[in-house]
Design a protein around this motif. Structure first.
Motif, PDB file in Angstrom:
ATOM      1  N   ASN A 218       0.828  -1.200   0.000  1.00 58.19           N
ATOM      2  CA  ASN A 218       0.000   0.000   0.000  1.00 58.19           C
ATOM      3  C   ASN A 218       0.865   1.255   0.000  1.00 58.19           C
ATOM      4  N   ASN A 221       2.427   1.664  -3.539  1.00 54.69           N
ATOM      5  CA  ASN A 221       1.499   1.577  -4.658  1.00 54.69           C
ATOM      6  C   ASN A 221       1.563   2.818  -5.546  1.00 54.69           C
ATOM      7  N   GLU A 222       1.748   3.993  -4.929  1.00 59.47           N
ATOM      8  CA  GLU A 222       1.761   5.238  -5.695  1.00 59.47           C
ATOM      9  C   GLU A 222       2.945   5.340  -6.648  1.00 59.47           C
ATOM     10  N   TYR A 223       3.989   4.535  -6.425  1.00 54.69           N
ATOM     11  CA  TYR A 223       5.177   4.609  -7.277  1.00 54.69           C
ATOM     12  C   TYR A 223       5.052   3.732  -8.526  1.00 54.69           C
ATOM     13  N   GLU A 373      10.178   9.077   2.857  1.00 51.91           N
ATOM     14  CA  GLU A 373       9.102   8.222   2.348  1.00 51.91           C
ATOM     15  C   GLU A 373       9.401   6.746   2.572  1.00 51.91           C
TER      16      GLU A 373
END
Length: 619
Positions: A218, A221-223, A373
């Motif tokens: 999760n 996921n944005e990458y 991050e």
């Protein structure tokens, strides 16, 4: 946004113009020393055959066959790509291009043309795009940040290349492969198209539990990376081959399997790719971004490849690092740039969990790269896993936690402790507080805070150790200046006998007379004054750097505390919340806290009248 490109015949004028542009952006040191080893894209044509290099198993670099189908370029992107078909026994046996082949160098006439970077998913996995080497070499310009004059991120598309298919290209595809699917929803000049995607470098997360793996997936996921969870890499390892593996490699070469590591230790997070180009102490790899974070500080390692697994979308490689080489310093559209023998300042994360019910204590830990991050994605997942492993269950619990954060800037340690109860999932409850603390540190408005160590100590028992403030008693609701207010506080612990607590708050002689309110609440309860809620979350990031955060956490209410506070009102304070907040900030002497053995909830308000013996009451 997808960039629409088309297949064209490269004219002499186009070749000349392209050559001028390419020579203008290639770093001069590379151009001077290695031009003879590179082939210009203007010298590449359909039907041309060459080779590629990658590691299919172990550490041995093997070759495969490459054939040029076409050169594609178009509106919205500056540079063309080379559309190629891969073949050979190794390619066929592995089911085509594997995730992890990103960066595999491609050669024509013995010269380096570029790196495999984008694939045609849901096909036979043997068609791909090659990012020209002249684009990849622009990464060297980031070594000297002062010389940056071109936004190289705009030179190539980082995610999807949509190639329009004219009749010539369609015929060529039909001759090369019997199975392909055109995208009829994207058209350019009423022509169908093909979508080519980044060959996603597999992000291998190993030794994470199911729940921790879900947290990592999760977080990343944005990458847009393909996260693959491997519980235990040992099942793939051939230890006899690996025992002397470091003696079998002298240096990283084009085609070597490389890893970009985000953590190592009890848990590992690593992306696998292939080295494209090596010069001095630098290595270029991937041919497309890894996480696309710009200037970075990742661990760079040599990787042993165990196997390539088939997959309906794309096969992928599984491997593990065996030799730490240096640091990835750039993560851009053109690929990643690593420096050998330069290593990042990693953040050790040490966790101790003690299960009081079973009298089991275990320590775990990992070393995480310093990007905030990455720390925020990996440390909470490791904490969840550490608690799950010791408890050997998921569910209710009361946890006493001690967090320690060491600041890289001044080597000071910030300590924070608290107690939590959750009837459903105590591991996630504790992990959420860690995430909140990391947010507070990393996103401070006034000071950039870099951590170089995180320590966590958690003691847990299954018992519900919560309590509710049941009642607050006062002998009177009228007090004079200089008197003590001594409320009797009745708390009801869960399934235990009630307890009585008492505090004393002295009304200052100089205080204003008039209306007041006595607030008694548990540390887990929200602050209220009558019907209004006071929220400070939005102000937390405006704390004055490390010192401000440290002072804030030292004064911050704990979940096991009973907080008693006297609020004195005057006419102006009744008009607005801002005035009330300012008055509250200066009334520390009108506040008292009691520590308990419970997580305390409950909120009570009692309105009072403050009088002065020196001043008669007005009618």
């Amino acid at each position: 946004m997808n960039q629409l490109v088309r297949s064209t015949t490269i004219t002499f004028f186009y070749k000349l113009l392209l050559s001028i542009i390419i020579f203008s952006i290639i770093p001069s040191n590379v151009l001077a020393h290695n031009q003879k080893d590179l082939i210009m894209i203007t010298d590449i044509h359909p039907g041309m055959k060459g080779i590629g290099k990658t590691v299919f198993s172990g550490i041995r670099i093997e070759e495969f066959e490459v054939e040029v189908i076409d050169i594609i370029h178009g509106s919205g992107i500056t540079y063309p790509y080379i559309l190629v078909k891969l073949s050979g026994d190794r390619i066929d046996n592995n089911g085509g291009i594997s995730a992890g082949m990103s960066g595999s160098p491609v050669y024509f006439e013995g010269k380096l043309a570029g790196a495999i970077s984008h694939s045609w998913e849901m096909s036979q996995h043997n068609l791909c795009l090659v990012t020209p080497i002249h684009i990849i070499l622009t990464l060297f310009e980031y070594i000297d940040q002062e010389k940056q004059s071109i936004d190289y991120n705009s030179l190539i598309e980082s995610k999807v290349i949509t190639c329009s298919v004219d009749d010539n290209l369609k015929k060529g595809l039909q001759n090369l492969t019997s199975s392909y699917k055109l995208n009829n929803s994207h058209v350019f000049g009423n022509k169908p198209s093909i979508d080519f995607y980044n060959i996603k470098s597999p992000l291998i997360i190993s030794c994470f539990s199911r729940r921790a793996s879900a947290y990592i997936k999760n977080s990343f996921n944005e990458y847009g990376v393909a996260v693959t969870s491997v519980q235990n890499l040992a099942e793939y390892q051939d230890m006899e081959k690996e025992l002397d593996i470091s003696n079998g490699i002298q240096k990283i070469e084009p085609g070597s399997a490389i890893g970009v590591q985000l953590s190592l230790g009890d848990v590992s997070v690593m992306g696998i790719g292939t080295a494209t180009y090596c010069q001095d102490n630098y290595v270029l790899a991937f041919g497309h971004p890894f996480l696309h974070q710009g200037a970075v500080s990742y661990l760079f390692s040599a990787v042993y490849i165990y196997h390539s697994f088939p997959n309906i979308v794309m096969p992928f490689k599984i491997g593990s690092p065996y030799l730490l080489l240096g640091e990835v310093i750039q993560d851009r559209s053109a690929g990643v740039l690593a420096k050998i023998n330069k290593f990042p300042n990693i953040v050790p994360c040490k966790i101790m969990v003690h299960d009081l019910d079973r009298n089991i204590k275990e320590q775990s830990g990992a070393k995480v790269v310093p990007q905030k991050e990455m720390v925020q994605g990996i440390a909470p997942a490791l904490l969840i896993q550490s608690i799950d492993n010791v408890l050997d269950r998921i569910g209710q619990g009361t946890a006493i936690t001690k967090f320690g954060f060491r600041c890289k800037n001044n080597e000071e340690i910030l300590n924070y402790d608290n107690i939590y109860f959750n009837e459903n999932d105590i591991a996630v409850e504790v992990s959420n507080d860690l995430s909140t603390l990391l947010d507070l540190l990393y996103y401070n408005f006034y000071e950039e805070i870099d951590l170089n160590e995180i320590s966590i100590d958690v003691t847990i028992k299954e018992q519900n150790q919560s309590a509710l403030i049941k009642e607050v008693k006062l002998n009177t609701k009228e007090y004079y200046l200089g008197e003590n207010i001594e409320p009797q506080i009745i708390i009801a612990p869960y399934r235990l006998s009630e307890e009585q607590k008492q505090v004393s708050i002295r009304i200052p002689d100089s205080a204003s007379v008039g209306d007041a309110v006595l607030i008694v609440k548990g540390g887990l309860s929200k602050e209220q004054i009558t019907e209004k809620t006071i929220t400070q979350g939005e102000q937390d990031y405006l704390l004055d750097g490390w010192a401000g955060i440290k002072a804030y956490l030292e004064e911050k209410e704990k979940n096991n505390q009973i907080i008693v506070e006297l609020i004195l009102f005057n006419e102006s304070e009744k008009l607005g919340q801002i005035d009330r907040d300012e008055t509250r900030h200066n009334q520390k002497d009108l506040r008292a806290t009691l520590d308990t053995d419970f997580v305390v909830e409950g909120y009570h308000e009692i309105f009072l009248n403050i009088k002065s013996r020196d001043k008669p009451e007005t009618e």
